[in-house]
Design a protein around this motif. Structure first.
Motif, PDB file in Angstrom:
ATOM      1  N   ASN A  84     -56.058  18.092  -2.587  1.00  0.00           N
ATOM      2  CA  ASN A  84     -54.659  18.463  -2.828  1.00  0.00           C
ATOM      3  C   ASN A  84     -54.157  18.007  -4.197  1.00  0.00           C
ATOM      4  OD1 ASN A  84     -54.417  19.721  -0.344  1.00  0.00           O
ATOM      5  ND2 ASN A  84     -53.773  17.858   0.680  1.00  0.00           N
ATOM      6  N   ASP A  85     -54.876  18.347  -5.232  1.00  0.00           N
ATOM      7  CA  ASP A  85     -54.519  17.998  -6.618  1.00  0.00           C
ATOM      8  C   ASP A  85     -54.376  16.497  -6.837  1.00  0.00           C
ATOM      9  OD1 ASP A  85     -54.662  20.530  -7.641  1.00  0.00           O
ATOM     10  OD2 ASP A  85     -52.554  20.977  -7.284  1.00  0.00           O
ATOM     11  N   ARG A  86     -55.165  15.726  -6.132  1.00  0.00           N
ATOM     12  CA  ARG A  86     -55.223  14.285  -6.330  1.00  0.00           C
ATOM     13  C   ARG A  86     -56.678  13.868  -6.395  1.00  0.00           C
ATOM     14  NH1 ARG A  86     -50.648  13.801  -2.274  1.00  0.00           N
ATOM     15  NH2 ARG A  86     -48.850  13.543  -3.616  1.00  0.00           N
ATOM     16  N   MET A  87     -56.946  12.862  -7.225  1.00  0.00           N
ATOM     17  CA  MET A  87     -58.306  12.360  -7.360  1.00  0.00           C
ATOM     18  C   MET A  87     -58.345  10.913  -6.867  1.00  0.00           C
ATOM     19  SD  MET A  87     -60.588  12.074 -10.792  1.00  0.00           S
ATOM     20  CE  MET A  87     -62.234  12.680 -10.648  1.00  0.00           C
ATOM     21  N   TYR A  88     -59.241  10.658  -5.916  1.00  0.00           N
ATOM     22  CA  TYR A  88     -59.401   9.328  -5.347  1.00  0.00           C
ATOM     23  C   TYR A  88     -60.804   8.824  -5.660  1.00  0.00           C
ATOM     24  CZ  TYR A  88     -55.457  10.789  -2.424  1.00  0.00           C
ATOM     25  OH  TYR A  88     -54.244  11.254  -1.984  1.00  0.00           O
ATOM     26  N   ILE A  89     -60.909   7.516  -5.831  1.00  0.00           N
ATOM     27  CA  ILE A  89     -62.226   6.888  -5.920  1.00  0.00           C
ATOM     28  C   ILE A  89     -62.263   5.769  -4.879  1.00  0.00           C
ATOM     29  CG2 ILE A  89     -62.620   7.431  -8.363  1.00  0.00           C
ATOM     30  CD1 ILE A  89     -61.929   4.466  -8.973  1.00  0.00           C
ATOM     31  N   LYS A 146     -58.645   3.914 -19.247  1.00  0.00           N
ATOM     32  CA  LYS A 146     -59.655   3.821 -20.290  1.00  0.00           C
ATOM     33  C   LYS A 146     -60.996   3.570 -19.609  1.00  0.00           C
ATOM     34  CE  LYS A 146     -60.955   1.177 -24.337  1.00  0.00           C
ATOM     35  NZ  LYS A 146     -60.704  -0.055 -25.075  1.00  0.00           N
ATOM     36  N   VAL A 147     -61.956   4.421 -19.894  1.00  0.00           N
ATOM     37  CA  VAL A 147     -63.287   4.289 -19.303  1.00  0.00           C
ATOM     38  C   VAL A 147     -64.233   3.849 -20.413  1.00  0.00           C
ATOM     39  CG1 VAL A 147     -65.150   5.483 -18.104  1.00  0.00           C
ATOM     40  CG2 VAL A 147     -62.778   6.120 -17.645  1.00  0.00           C
ATOM     41  N   ASP A 148     -64.871   2.679 -20.205  1.00  0.00           N
ATOM     42  CA  ASP A 148     -65.891   2.244 -21.148  1.00  0.00           C
ATOM     43  C   ASP A 148     -67.244   2.289 -20.444  1.00  0.00           C
ATOM     44  OD1 ASP A 148     -66.058  -0.092 -19.610  1.00  0.00           O
ATOM     45  OD2 ASP A 148     -64.894  -1.295 -21.022  1.00  0.00           O
ATOM     46  N   ASP A 149     -68.228   1.600 -20.950  1.00  0.00           N
ATOM     47  CA  ASP A 149     -69.567   1.679 -20.373  1.00  0.00           C
ATOM     48  C   ASP A 149     -69.650   1.105 -18.961  1.00  0.00           C
ATOM     49  OD1 ASP A 149     -70.603   2.945 -22.563  1.00  0.00           O
ATOM     50  OD2 ASP A 149     -71.207   1.086 -23.556  1.00  0.00           O
ATOM     51  N   ASN A 150     -68.832   0.101 -18.643  1.00  0.00           N
ATOM     52  CA  ASN A 150     -68.970  -0.583 -17.366  1.00  0.00           C
ATOM     53  C   ASN A 150     -67.748  -0.538 -16.456  1.00  0.00           C
ATOM     54  OD1 ASN A 150     -71.611  -1.584 -17.999  1.00  0.00           O
ATOM     55  ND2 ASN A 150     -70.624  -3.033 -19.370  1.00  0.00           N
ATOM     56  N   PHE A 151     -66.566  -0.282 -17.004  1.00  0.00           N
ATOM     57  CA  PHE A 151     -65.337  -0.430 -16.230  1.00  0.00           C
ATOM     58  C   PHE A 151     -64.380   0.734 -16.434  1.00  0.00           C
ATOM     59  CE2 PHE A 151     -66.779  -4.753 -17.116  1.00  0.00           C
ATOM     60  CZ  PHE A 151     -66.761  -5.316 -15.855  1.00  0.00           C
ATOM     61  N   GLU A 172     -63.565  16.391 -16.050  1.00  0.00           N
ATOM     62  CA  GLU A 172     -63.987  15.552 -17.174  1.00  0.00           C
ATOM     63  C   GLU A 172     -64.181  14.099 -16.715  1.00  0.00           C
ATOM     64  OE1 GLU A 172     -62.374  14.501 -21.676  1.00  0.00           O
ATOM     65  OE2 GLU A 172     -61.257  15.898 -20.403  1.00  0.00           O
ATOM     66  N   MET A 173     -63.237  13.584 -15.927  1.00  0.00           N
ATOM     67  CA  MET A 173     -63.348  12.218 -15.409  1.00  0.00           C
ATOM     68  C   MET A 173     -64.524  12.102 -14.446  1.00  0.00           C
ATOM     69  SD  MET A 173     -62.225   9.043 -15.137  1.00  0.00           S
ATOM     70  CE  MET A 173     -60.497   8.636 -15.279  1.00  0.00           C
ATOM     71  N   LYS A 174     -64.668  13.075 -13.547  1.00  0.00           N
ATOM     72  CA  LYS A 174     -65.767  13.060 -12.572  1.00  0.00           C
ATOM     73  C   LYS A 174     -67.110  13.074 -13.285  1.00  0.00           C
ATOM     74  CE  LYS A 174     -66.997  16.924 -10.848  1.00  0.00           C
ATOM     75  NZ  LYS A 174     -68.309  17.516 -10.946  1.00  0.00           N
ATOM     76  N   ASP A 175     -67.267  13.959 -14.255  1.00  0.00           N
ATOM     77  CA  ASP A 175     -68.535  14.058 -14.980  1.00  0.00           C
ATOM     78  C   ASP A 175     -68.840  12.773 -15.750  1.00  0.00           C
ATOM     79  OD1 ASP A 175     -68.800  16.608 -13.990  1.00  0.00           O
ATOM     80  OD2 ASP A 175     -68.100  17.591 -15.825  1.00  0.00           O
ATOM     81  N   LEU A 176     -67.805  12.181 -16.333  1.00  0.00           N
ATOM     82  CA  LEU A 176     -67.998  10.942 -17.078  1.00  0.00           C
ATOM     83  C   LEU A 176     -68.454   9.818 -16.153  1.00  0.00           C
ATOM     84  CD1 LEU A 176     -67.691   9.357 -19.757  1.00  0.00           C
ATOM     85  CD2 LEU A 176     -65.315   8.954 -19.106  1.00  0.00           C
TER      86      LEU A 176
END
Length: 154
Positions: free
Chosen positions: A100-105, A68-73, A128-132
Motif C-alpha cells: 500500500n505505497d509503504r516500504m517496511y524492513i 543515508k545508506v552506506d556500506d554497512n548501515f 532504488e532502495m530495494k536494489d541498493l
C-alpha cells in the motif's frame, strides 16, 4: 546514497507555511527591537523572536530528514545528526515488504525478535532502495503486496 524522507503534500505545504510565517514574525520582532513604530513592546518582540525562531528551526529540521545508506548501515539523519546511532545494520536486514505505497524492513537488533520499521521515502524510489539494500545483503527476502486490502483490515 541519500533518500529524502517523504511527507504528504499537505504536510510539506504546512511546513513551508510554518517556515514562512515564522520568518515574517521574526522580521517583525527584529523591526520592533530596531525601533520601528509598531504597536508592540520590546518584551512582546523578544517573545515573538523566540517563538518564531523555534518554529522556523522545527520546520527546517523536518525538511532535512533523510535516509543515508552506506556500506554497512542505514542512517536516519535530521540535518547532520544520525538519529539511529548505527542501529540498522544492512547485514541484519531480514525482509523488505512493499505494501500500500509503504516500504517496511525487518531487521535484527538486540535479541532474536526482528524489529519492523517503516522507511518513509517516496514510492518512486522504492525500487532504488530495494536494489541498493539487496545488492549489499544477498539474504534479504523481498515481498510486494499488490492487493487493495491487507491482512490487518480483514
Amino acid at each position: 546514497m541519500r533518500f529524502l524522507a517523504y511527507f504528504s503534500p499537505k504536510l510539506r505545504i504546512g511546513f513551508i507555511i510554518m517556515a514562512c510565517l515564522s520568518l515574517v514574525g521574526l522580521a517583525l520582532g527584529i523591526a520592533v527591537l530596531a525601533g520601528a513604530r509598531i504597536e508592540a513592546s520590546t518584551g512582546q518582540a523578544t517573545l515573538l523572536i523566540s517563538v518564531c525562531s523555534l518554529t522556523f528551526l522545527i520546520a527546517t529540521l523536518f525538511a532535512t530528514i533523510h535516509y543515508k545508506v552506506d556500506d554497512n548501515f542505514i542512517h536516519i539523519n535530521i540535518a547532520f545528526i544520525d538519529m539511529t546511532g548505527n542501529r540498522i545494520r544492512i547485514d541484519n536486514i531480514l525482509n523488505i515488504l512493499i505494501d500500500n505505497d509503504r516500504m517496511y524492513i525487518s531487521y535484527l537488533w538486540q535479541g532474536p525478535d526482528p524489529v519492523i520499521a517503516l522507511l518513509a521515502i517516496s514510492p518512486k524510489r522504492f525500487n532504488e532502495m530495494k536494489d541498493l539494500l539487496m545488492s549489499k545483503n544477498k539474504n534479504i527476502v523481498f515481498n510486494e503486496r499488490k492487493d487493495e486490502t491487507s491482512d490487518c483490515e480483514q
